[in-house]
Motif scaffolding. Structure first.
Motif, PDB file in Angstrom:
ATOM      1  N   PHE A  63      54.674  66.576  43.271  1.00  0.00           N
ATOM      2  CA  PHE A  63      55.199  66.971  41.958  1.00  0.00           C
ATOM      3  C   PHE A  63      56.449  66.167  41.612  1.00  0.00           C
ATOM      4  CE2 PHE A  63      57.787  69.486  39.085  1.00  0.00           C
ATOM      5  CZ  PHE A  63      56.869  69.855  38.113  1.00  0.00           C
ATOM      6  N   ASN A  64      57.319  65.975  42.589  1.00  0.00           N
ATOM      7  CA  ASN A  64      58.559  65.244  42.340  1.00  0.00           C
ATOM      8  C   ASN A  64      58.335  63.763  42.097  1.00  0.00           C
ATOM      9  OD1 ASN A  64      61.423  66.608  42.678  1.00  0.00           O
ATOM     10  ND2 ASN A  64      59.971  67.768  43.911  1.00  0.00           N
ATOM     11  N   LEU A  65      57.148  63.272  42.400  1.00  0.00           N
ATOM     12  CA  LEU A  65      56.855  61.861  42.162  1.00  0.00           C
ATOM     13  C   LEU A  65      56.260  61.616  40.774  1.00  0.00           C
ATOM     14  CD1 LEU A  65      55.462  60.768  45.655  1.00  0.00           C
ATOM     15  CD2 LEU A  65      57.655  60.154  44.614  1.00  0.00           C
ATOM     16  N   LEU A  66      56.122  62.689  39.980  1.00  0.00           N
ATOM     17  CA  LEU A  66      55.672  62.506  38.592  1.00  0.00           C
ATOM     18  C   LEU A  66      56.723  61.700  37.816  1.00  0.00           C
ATOM     19  CD1 LEU A  66      54.307  66.085  37.765  1.00  0.00           C
ATOM     20  CD2 LEU A  66      52.956  64.011  38.136  1.00  0.00           C
ATOM     21  N   PRO A  67      56.290  60.826  36.910  1.00  0.00           N
ATOM     22  CA  PRO A  67      57.236  59.986  36.152  1.00  0.00           C
ATOM     23  C   PRO A  67      57.952  60.756  35.041  1.00  0.00           C
ATOM     24  CG  PRO A  67      55.007  59.531  35.427  1.00  0.00           C
ATOM     25  CD  PRO A  67      54.878  60.504  36.574  1.00  0.00           C
ATOM     26  N   ILE A  68      58.708  61.765  35.444  1.00  0.00           N
ATOM     27  CA  ILE A  68      59.442  62.596  34.495  1.00  0.00           C
ATOM     28  C   ILE A  68      60.872  62.754  34.994  1.00  0.00           C
ATOM     29  CG2 ILE A  68      59.566  64.827  33.324  1.00  0.00           C
ATOM     30  CD1 ILE A  68      56.615  65.263  34.005  1.00  0.00           C
ATOM     31  N   LEU A  69      61.835  62.412  34.171  1.00  0.00           N
ATOM     32  CA  LEU A  69      63.239  62.645  34.521  1.00  0.00           C
ATOM     33  C   LEU A  69      63.554  64.123  34.377  1.00  0.00           C
ATOM     34  CD1 LEU A  69      64.745  59.602  32.623  1.00  0.00           C
ATOM     35  CD2 LEU A  69      64.792  59.922  35.095  1.00  0.00           C
ATOM     36  N   PRO A  70      64.375  64.720  35.246  1.00  0.00           N
ATOM     37  CA  PRO A  70      65.135  64.099  36.342  1.00  0.00           C
ATOM     38  C   PRO A  70      64.430  64.157  37.684  1.00  0.00           C
ATOM     39  CG  PRO A  70      65.896  66.337  36.028  1.00  0.00           C
ATOM     40  CD  PRO A  70      64.770  66.134  35.047  1.00  0.00           C
ATOM     41  N   LEU A  71      63.088  64.250  37.712  1.00  0.00           N
ATOM     42  CA  LEU A  71      62.351  64.237  38.968  1.00  0.00           C
ATOM     43  C   LEU A  71      62.514  62.886  39.658  1.00  0.00           C
ATOM     44  CD1 LEU A  71      59.004  65.985  37.905  1.00  0.00           C
ATOM     45  CD2 LEU A  71      61.081  67.029  38.826  1.00  0.00           C
ATOM     46  N   ASP A  72      62.194  62.866  40.952  1.00  0.00           N
ATOM     47  CA  ASP A  72      62.346  61.625  41.718  1.00  0.00           C
ATOM     48  C   ASP A  72      61.463  60.513  41.161  1.00  0.00           C
ATOM     49  OD1 ASP A  72      64.033  63.089  43.377  1.00  0.00           O
ATOM     50  OD2 ASP A  72      62.394  63.689  44.690  1.00  0.00           O
ATOM     51  N   GLY A  73      60.247  60.874  40.736  1.00  0.00           N
ATOM     52  CA  GLY A  73      59.369  59.878  40.133  1.00  0.00           C
ATOM     53  C   GLY A  73      59.942  59.307  38.856  1.00  0.00           C
ATOM     54  N   GLY A  74      60.655  60.150  38.098  1.00  0.00           N
ATOM     55  CA  GLY A  74      61.315  59.673  36.887  1.00  0.00           C
ATOM     56  C   GLY A  74      62.418  58.679  37.196  1.00  0.00           C
ATOM     57  N   LYS A  75      63.153  58.936  38.276  1.00  0.00           N
ATOM     58  CA  LYS A  75      64.220  58.017  38.669  1.00  0.00           C
ATOM     59  C   LYS A  75      63.648  56.700  39.195  1.00  0.00           C
ATOM     60  CE  LYS A  75      67.429  61.782  39.617  1.00  0.00           C
ATOM     61  NZ  LYS A  75      68.162  62.557  40.648  1.00  0.00           N
ATOM     62  N   THR A 127      65.938  50.987  28.687  1.00  0.00           N
ATOM     63  CA  THR A 127      65.548  51.848  29.803  1.00  0.00           C
ATOM     64  C   THR A 127      65.803  53.312  29.478  1.00  0.00           C
ATOM     65  OG1 THR A 127      66.012  50.103  31.425  1.00  0.00           O
ATOM     66  CG2 THR A 127      65.954  52.358  32.237  1.00  0.00           C
ATOM     67  N   LEU A 128      66.949  53.598  28.852  1.00  0.00           N
ATOM     68  CA  LEU A 128      67.250  54.976  28.450  1.00  0.00           C
ATOM     69  C   LEU A 128      66.205  55.500  27.470  1.00  0.00           C
ATOM     70  CD1 LEU A 128      71.131  54.883  27.880  1.00  0.00           C
ATOM     71  CD2 LEU A 128      69.908  55.971  29.779  1.00  0.00           C
ATOM     72  N   ILE A 129      65.853  54.673  26.479  1.00  0.00           N
ATOM     73  CA  ILE A 129      64.914  55.101  25.446  1.00  0.00           C
ATOM     74  C   ILE A 129      63.523  55.325  26.023  1.00  0.00           C
ATOM     75  CG2 ILE A 129      63.691  54.358  23.364  1.00  0.00           C
ATOM     76  CD1 ILE A 129      66.270  53.000  22.475  1.00  0.00           C
ATOM     77  N   TRP A 130      63.001  54.324  26.749  1.00  0.00           N
ATOM     78  CA  TRP A 130      61.635  54.430  27.247  1.00  0.00           C
ATOM     79  C   TRP A 130      61.516  55.395  28.413  1.00  0.00           C
ATOM     80  CZ3 TRP A 130      57.513  53.374  24.683  1.00  0.00           C
ATOM     81  CH2 TRP A 130      57.587  52.455  23.635  1.00  0.00           C
ATOM     82  N   GLY A 131      62.576  55.525  29.201  1.00  0.00           N
ATOM     83  CA  GLY A 131      62.557  56.502  30.285  1.00  0.00           C
ATOM     84  C   GLY A 131      62.399  57.916  29.766  1.00  0.00           C
ATOM     85  N   THR A 132      63.148  58.253  28.717  1.00  0.00           N
ATOM     86  CA  THR A 132      63.051  59.601  28.149  1.00  0.00           C
ATOM     87  C   THR A 132      61.750  59.779  27.362  1.00  0.00           C
ATOM     88  OG1 THR A 132      64.455  58.814  26.317  1.00  0.00           O
ATOM     89  CG2 THR A 132      65.517  60.076  28.062  1.00  0.00           C
TER      90      THR A 132
END
Length: 295
Positions: A126-138, A153-158
């Motif tokens: 679950f933490n590897l999902l590409p969602i901030l602030p999860l580990d995958g998001g980071k 990076t800020l724009i596309w990350g969110t």
């Protein structure tokens, strides 16, 4: 909230609500085990961060992991952020392996070993999902910073985080819709998805403030880069380019020289990034031309 090792440790209200629900439903032992798994997961991040010399201010424990607040977070190298992020799921990997061994050797009851093993796998994945602030998001954010500007990076990350948060909520309703039975609705997934969606929506709206914090930290980190010697990555802009537009071309792990050039190719001047950042922070005039900083 308690303070250990100079770090404030707190439990998010969402975790408290789940704890109370576990008491009512009779799953308190399982919840305590989940709490221990999350704590070890977060300790992996803390020890990795400390190993890189980071200053960790606070850790908030959530049902699926935690959120660590560090000093100068936006000015830290992407490689270090990626290694600190992966340190959490690695704890779940060895704990799942240990639980499986204990179950196979008879040290633990097979059912209990299976529960601990599955809980670690679920939390780790679950933490590897590409969602901030999860580990995958980071990890995603660190990867994006290799090719995009920091502002990009800020724009596309969110944006990516918002997309996957919404998909998480939708997926929670799919079993109930397909079976036409509300019992199959995953309320816990809805709650977590809404929390992540609101968190990233707030972050998206606060991008100007996050970018300003990056520039504030940049003024210090760039001076350190120059003092120890570094390669410079040039940014070429036309003479009418604004200060803010030039700042948005900054990359996370690069030191920049801003080259102001005419259309014919004549160089009008070269500006170190400290001058651009300090000029912006001193008066906040984002719409003036970079060329004015030479005057």
């Amino acid at each position: 909230m308690i303070k250990l090792g100079g770090i404030r440790w707190s439990v998010h209200p969402l975790f408290v609500l789940i704890m109370l629900a576990s008491v009512v439903t009779g799953y308190f032992v399982e919840l305590l085990t989940l709490f221990a798994i999350v704590l070890v997961h977060e300790l992996g991040h803390v020890f990795a961060a400390k190993g890189f010399g980071w200053t960790v201010r606070e850790v908030k424990l959530l049902p699926f992991g935690g959120v660590a607040e560090v000093e100068d977070g936006s000015g830290l190298p992407a490689r270090e952020e990626a290694l600190v992020a992966i340190a959490g799921p690695l704890q779940n990997a060895w704990m799942a392996g240990a639980a499986w061994v204990f179950g196979q050797t008879g040290l633990w009851h097979p059912d209990w070993a299976a529960y601990v093993c599955q809980a670690n796998i679920m939390i780790g994945l679950f933490n590897l999902l590409p969602i901030l602030p999860l580990d995958g998001g980071k990890l995603m954010q660190a990867g994006l910073s290799r090719t995009l500007t920091f502002h990009g990076t800020l724009i596309w990350g969110t944006r990516i985080s918002l997309l996957f948060s919404a998909l998480m909520i939708v997926s929670a309703f799919v079993p109930a819709v397909l079976s036409k039975n509300a019992v199959h609705l995953h309320l816990n997934l809805v709650a977590v998805g809404l929390f992540l969606l609101l968190t990233n929506w707030t972050a998206y709206r606060n991008i100007p403030f996050l970018f300003l914090r990056f520039l504030t930290n940049r003024a210090v980190s760039s001076s350190r880069s120059v003092s120890r010697g570094t390669w410079a990555f040039p940014i070429i802009v036309p003479k009418g380019y604004t200060v803010l537009a030039a700042l948005r071309l900054f990359k996370r792990d690069s030191y920049h020289l801003i080259v102001v050039m005419e259309e014919k190719g004549d160089v009008l001047g070269v500006l170190p990034e400290q001058r651009l950042v300090s000029g912006f922070l001193s008066d906040g005039k984002a719409d003036r031309a970079v060329l004015e900083l030479f005057m």
